[in-house]
Design an enzyme around this catalytic site. Structure first.
Site, PDB file in Angstrom:
ATOM      1  N   ARG A  46       0.810  -1.212   0.000  1.00 15.57           N
ATOM      2  CA  ARG A  46       0.000   0.000   0.000  1.00 15.57           C
ATOM      3  C   ARG A  46       0.848   1.269   0.000  1.00 15.57           C
ATOM      4  O   ARG A  46       0.452   2.287  -0.522  1.00 15.57           O
ATOM      5  CB  ARG A  46      -0.905  -0.014   1.228  1.00 15.57           C
ATOM      6  CG  ARG A  46      -2.208   0.680   0.987  1.00 15.57           C
ATOM      7  CD  ARG A  46      -3.134   0.515   2.134  1.00 15.57           C
ATOM      8  NE  ARG A  46      -2.388   0.334   3.375  1.00 15.57           N
ATOM      9  CZ  ARG A  46      -2.921  -0.040   4.530  1.00 15.57           C
ATOM     10  NH1 ARG A  46      -4.200  -0.274   4.599  1.00 15.57           N
ATOM     11  NH2 ARG A  46      -2.197  -0.168   5.615  1.00 15.57           N
ATOM     12  N   ASP A  88      -3.623  -0.302  -3.259  1.00  9.56           N
ATOM     13  CA  ASP A  88      -4.444  -0.451  -2.062  1.00  9.56           C
ATOM     14  C   ASP A  88      -5.298  -1.698  -2.323  1.00  9.56           C
ATOM     15  O   ASP A  88      -6.237  -1.655  -3.104  1.00  9.56           O
ATOM     16  CB  ASP A  88      -5.311   0.801  -1.881  1.00  9.56           C
ATOM     17  CG  ASP A  88      -6.261   0.642  -0.697  1.00  9.56           C
ATOM     18  OD1 ASP A  88      -6.352  -0.489  -0.157  1.00  9.56           O
ATOM     19  OD2 ASP A  88      -6.908   1.626  -0.330  1.00  9.56           O
ATOM     20  N   LYS A 142      -0.981 -19.421   5.638  1.00  9.10           N
ATOM     21  CA  LYS A 142      -1.880 -19.692   6.755  1.00  9.10           C
ATOM     22  C   LYS A 142      -2.060 -18.415   7.590  1.00  9.10           C
ATOM     23  O   LYS A 142      -1.244 -17.510   7.454  1.00  9.10           O
ATOM     24  CB  LYS A 142      -1.320 -20.829   7.593  1.00  9.10           C
ATOM     25  CG  LYS A 142      -0.085 -20.436   8.393  1.00  9.10           C
ATOM     26  CD  LYS A 142       0.076 -21.261   9.611  1.00  9.10           C
ATOM     27  CE  LYS A 142       0.461 -20.345  10.732  1.00  9.10           C
ATOM     28  NZ  LYS A 142       0.885 -20.859  11.941  1.00  9.10           N
ATOM     29  N   HIS A 172       4.663 -24.348   5.778  1.00 12.83           N
ATOM     30  CA  HIS A 172       6.103 -24.275   5.506  1.00 12.83           C
ATOM     31  C   HIS A 172       6.853 -25.523   5.997  1.00 12.83           C
ATOM     32  O   HIS A 172       7.937 -25.805   5.533  1.00 12.83           O
ATOM     33  CB  HIS A 172       6.718 -22.972   6.022  1.00 12.83           C
ATOM     34  CG  HIS A 172       6.982 -22.932   7.491  1.00 12.83           C
ATOM     35  ND1 HIS A 172       5.996 -22.713   8.416  1.00 12.83           N
ATOM     36  CD2 HIS A 172       8.124 -23.085   8.203  1.00 12.83           C
ATOM     37  CE1 HIS A 172       6.534 -22.715   9.632  1.00 12.83           C
ATOM     38  NE2 HIS A 172       7.818 -22.941   9.531  1.00 12.83           N
ATOM     39  N   LYS A 176      10.465 -28.204   4.523  1.00 16.46           N
ATOM     40  CA  LYS A 176      11.695 -28.484   5.283  1.00 16.46           C
ATOM     41  C   LYS A 176      12.330 -29.769   4.750  1.00 16.46           C
ATOM     42  O   LYS A 176      11.649 -30.770   4.583  1.00 16.46           O
ATOM     43  CB  LYS A 176      11.389 -28.630   6.779  1.00 16.46           C
ATOM     44  CG  LYS A 176      11.001 -27.308   7.446  1.00 16.46           C
ATOM     45  CD  LYS A 176      10.825 -27.499   8.945  1.00 16.46           C
ATOM     46  CE  LYS A 176      10.202 -26.281   9.590  1.00 16.46           C
ATOM     47  NZ  LYS A 176      11.156 -25.290  10.083  1.00 16.46           N
ATOM     48  N   HIS A 234       1.058 -27.870  11.039  1.00 20.16           N
ATOM     49  CA  HIS A 234       2.369 -28.513  10.983  1.00 20.16           C
ATOM     50  C   HIS A 234       2.373 -29.931  11.571  1.00 20.16           C
ATOM     51  O   HIS A 234       2.881 -30.867  10.963  1.00 20.16           O
ATOM     52  CB  HIS A 234       3.418 -27.669  11.710  1.00 20.16           C
ATOM     53  CG  HIS A 234       3.434 -26.223  11.289  1.00 20.16           C
ATOM     54  ND1 HIS A 234       3.248 -25.831   9.987  1.00 20.16           N
ATOM     55  CD2 HIS A 234       3.604 -25.075  11.998  1.00 20.16           C
ATOM     56  CE1 HIS A 234       3.319 -24.498   9.908  1.00 20.16           C
ATOM     57  NE2 HIS A 234       3.525 -24.019  11.120  1.00 20.16           N
ATOM     58  N   LYS A 334       5.221 -23.452  23.337  1.00 21.37           N
ATOM     59  CA  LYS A 334       6.118 -22.295  23.358  1.00 21.37           C
ATOM     60  C   LYS A 334       6.845 -22.300  24.701  1.00 21.37           C
ATOM     61  O   LYS A 334       6.380 -22.887  25.672  1.00 21.37           O
ATOM     62  CB  LYS A 334       5.322 -20.988  23.240  1.00 21.37           C
ATOM     63  CG  LYS A 334       4.354 -20.934  22.050  1.00 21.37           C
ATOM     64  CD  LYS A 334       5.007 -20.425  20.785  1.00 21.37           C
ATOM     65  CE  LYS A 334       4.017 -20.205  19.665  1.00 21.37           C
ATOM     66  NZ  LYS A 334       4.297 -20.970  18.447  1.00 21.37           N
ATOM     67  N   LYS A 339      14.652 -25.324  21.275  1.00 22.52           N
ATOM     68  CA  LYS A 339      13.888 -25.536  20.036  1.00 22.52           C
ATOM     69  C   LYS A 339      14.299 -26.875  19.465  1.00 22.52           C
ATOM     70  O   LYS A 339      15.458 -27.087  19.123  1.00 22.52           O
ATOM     71  CB  LYS A 339      14.219 -24.422  19.043  1.00 22.52           C
ATOM     72  CG  LYS A 339      13.512 -24.569  17.699  1.00 22.52           C
ATOM     73  CD  LYS A 339      13.850 -23.373  16.791  1.00 22.52           C
ATOM     74  CE  LYS A 339      13.265 -23.544  15.398  1.00 22.52           C
ATOM     75  NZ  LYS A 339      11.905 -23.044  15.273  1.00 22.52           N
TER      76      LYS A 339
HETATM   77  C1  BG6 Z   1       4.580 -20.773  12.447  1.00 22.90           C
HETATM   78  C2  BG6 Z   1       3.856 -20.381  13.707  1.00 22.90           C
HETATM   79  O1  BG6 Z   1       3.690 -21.338  11.528  1.00 22.90           O
HETATM   80  O2  BG6 Z   1       5.583 -21.727  12.758  1.00 22.90           O
HETATM   81  C3  BG6 Z   1       4.839 -19.832  14.730  1.00 22.90           C
HETATM   82  O3  BG6 Z   1       2.889 -19.390  13.423  1.00 22.90           O
HETATM   83  C4  BG6 Z   1       5.948 -20.831  14.965  1.00 22.90           C
HETATM   84  O4  BG6 Z   1       4.185 -19.548  15.954  1.00 22.90           O
HETATM   85  C5  BG6 Z   1       6.576 -21.257  13.635  1.00 22.90           C
HETATM   86  O5  BG6 Z   1       6.911 -20.234  15.801  1.00 22.90           O
HETATM   87  C6  BG6 Z   1       7.585 -22.360  13.826  1.00 22.90           C
HETATM   88  O6  BG6 Z   1       8.256 -22.570  12.619  1.00 22.90           O
HETATM   89  P1  BG6 Z   1       9.747 -23.119  12.588  1.00 22.90           P
HETATM   90  O7  BG6 Z   1      10.055 -23.246  11.137  1.00 22.90           O
HETATM   91  O8  BG6 Z   1      10.584 -22.091  13.284  1.00 22.90           O
HETATM   92  O9  BG6 Z   1       9.734 -24.421  13.312  1.00 22.90           O
END
Ligand code: BG6
Length: 488
Positions: A46, A88, A142, A172, A176, A234, A334, A339
């Site tokens: 925009r 827009d 999404k 996504h 991977k 996911h 979370k 991770k």
């Molecule tokens: C996203 C979520 O789809 O995936 C996020 O909205 C999340 O909350 C993320 O942190 C995790 O993705 P990745 O690739 O970091 O495991």
């Protein structure tokens, strides 16, 4: 490259996703010489800005988010593809200018990196200026809806103008490398292919733990919760790939037909079994990686009464021939200690132990597929400890066969999921995109759990940030004499 050139249009090019992921991924594809020489990349947003300013901004973001020095030769090629149009997206008249920037004789890929609420407007705008034909592809991010009903509304809005074969819904995780490797592992190796069912497998665990919290996204997240944010998409996609029947080929509908069958076979969870099969949690303050972090209800902008879950554990069952009696335990949250995303296949125990007392019963073999980070595949096996003993007994020890991607493929760049997915869209291959019926089936299963949670008056279980979730999630497995796999 052999594929056709296209006009790749990034609607919402100023948004977070475009800046952090899409443009840096396109730059990596350029570096790998995977973008057709004549392909154009057109940013749409925009804000009114000159092309020069846009190009400068893209460069700055690539440097910032790719975490590497820019290669001037690559950048030169890449920047020449860039174009910018101010639109827009809610104003139908504003699409006429857009039309002048695309070439109707070429394939047009419209990536809607915008809030889903304006997908319908964008489709109408494109239609209004008469540039939709069979060759146009549309990429949707999404969340596709908040539940089954709202996802149907969004899908209908897009379906008014596009056929399903033109629609690419992103999850996504499907881009991977290690998630794709599930298909290779399962179907390119007879040791797995022939041992992949209730005869051989005791249970499966799928964990997607994140150490991050809400990262300033409270508004979005509190409405969604971990179930919609992670499980609906996911985790269920990973589960489908682990559990599906062998597709006949790798083409889009062969794979998606098989995934859909798995989703349809998921045993419903509702008020009658929700308490026994799910645990939801919400983090309180604690320490993650040595740093003190606030609890969910103390985050900036928090509604201190919120009952939104930041952790989910589920015992899922797949009611079909292959998986009868094999639970799939899912866990995601979370503010966990680290991770890590893993799929762990627990094989059945040996029926009889002839090796003496050191192990009362022999531990099961486990196949650990580490999706991220430290990507790799590991199998635990029992092994004789080498050496002689005076009693003549055989000492056993648990050992690991270990395939570490960083060692085995040290010279390979592991592409980001978006690199793979953007390339597939440009190639016109839908296999790694989610079909409408899959999205809707996933919502059906998830909606029923959310509804059951809503109707029980139980709040989510608190868990301290930096832990593996509420103790109840340990109980979910412990009462069946199982326990969560402990990542390194
Ligand atoms: C996203 C979520 O789809 O995936 C996020 O909205 C999340 O909350 C993320 O942190 C995790 O993705 P990745 O690739 O970091 O495991």
């Amino acid at each position: 490259t052999s594929y056709e050139p296209c006009d790749l249009v990034l609607f919402g090019t100023q948004g977070d996703l475009s800046r952090r992921k899409l443009l840096p991924s396109l730059y990596q594809l350029e570096k790998a010489e995977l973008i057709h020489a004549d392909t154009k990349i057109i940013g749409v947003a925009r804000q009114s800005m000159t092309l020069e300013d846009y190009v400068d901004e893209v460069r700055a973001n690539i440097i910032k988010f790719s975490g590497e020095e820019i290669c001037e030769k690559t950048w030169q090629q890449f920047s020449e593809r860039l174009d910018y149009v101010c639109v827009d997206m809610k104003d139908m008249n504003s699409y006429q200018t857009f039309k002048e920037h695309v070439d109707p004789s070429r394939i047009m890929v419209c990536y809607l990196a915008t809030p889903p609420a304006i997908y319908g407007d964008i489709c109408r705008g494109l239609n209004g200026c008469n540039i939709i034909d069979e060759s146009v592809r549309v990429v949707l991010e999404k969340p596709i809806g908040h539940d089954l009903e709202s996802s149907k509304v969004i899908n209908d809005q897009v379906a008014e103008f596009f056929e399903e074969r033109q629609i690419y819904r992103i999850d996504h995780y499907l881009g991977k490398e290690t998630v794709l490797n599930l298909i290779a592992l399962r179907f390119a190796n007879s040791i797995f292919a022939t041992n992949w069912d209730h005869n051989c497998i005791d249970h499966v665990q799928i964990s997607v733990a994140e150490s991050v919290g809400i990262e300033g996204r409270w508004g979005y997240f509190d409405d969604a919760g971990q179930m919609r944010d992670m499980v609906q998409n996911h985790l269920l996609q990973i589960l489908s790939l682990v559990a599906m029947e062998p597709p006949t080929t790798l083409d889009a509908d062969s794979i998606r037909d098989e995934k859909l069958k798995v989703l349809k076979a998921l045993r419903p969870i509702n008020a009658s079994n929700v308490a026994d099969t799910t645990v939801r949690g919400q983090y309180t303050s604690g320490f993650v990686k040595g740093n003190e972090v606030p609890g969910y209800l103390e985050e900036d902008d928090a509604n201190t009464q919120s009952q939104t879950e930041t952790f989910v554990a589920i015992k899922a069952e797949i009611d079909n021939w292959r998986w009868a009696g094999v639970p799939f335990y899912l866990r995601t949250g979370k503010r966990m200690p680290t991770k890590v995303s893993e799929v762990v296949i627990y094989f059945k125990r040996q029926p009889h132990n002839m090796f003496g007392d050191s192990f009362k019963s022999l531990p099961p073999n486990k196949l650990v597929i580490r999706l991220q980070p430290d990507e790799g595949v590991e199998i635990t096996v029992m092994n004789k400890v080498p050496g002689l003993t005076s009693s003549g007994s055989m000492d056993l020890q648990k050992s690991k066969l270990n395939l570490s991607f960083s060692e085995a493929f040290a010279d390979e760049h592991i592409p980001d999921a978006y690199e793979k997915l953007l390339l597939e869209v440009m190639l016109g291959n839908q296999a790694l995109f989610v079909r409408r019926d899959e999205v809707e089936q996933a919502w059906r299963w998830v909606d029923s759990i959310l509804e059951a949670w809503r109707s029980s008056s139980e709040p989510p279980e608190p868990y301290q940030a930096g832990t593996w979730g509420p103790v109840y999630s340990i109980g979910l497995l412990a009462r069946e004499n199982r326990s969560w796999y402990e990542s390194k």
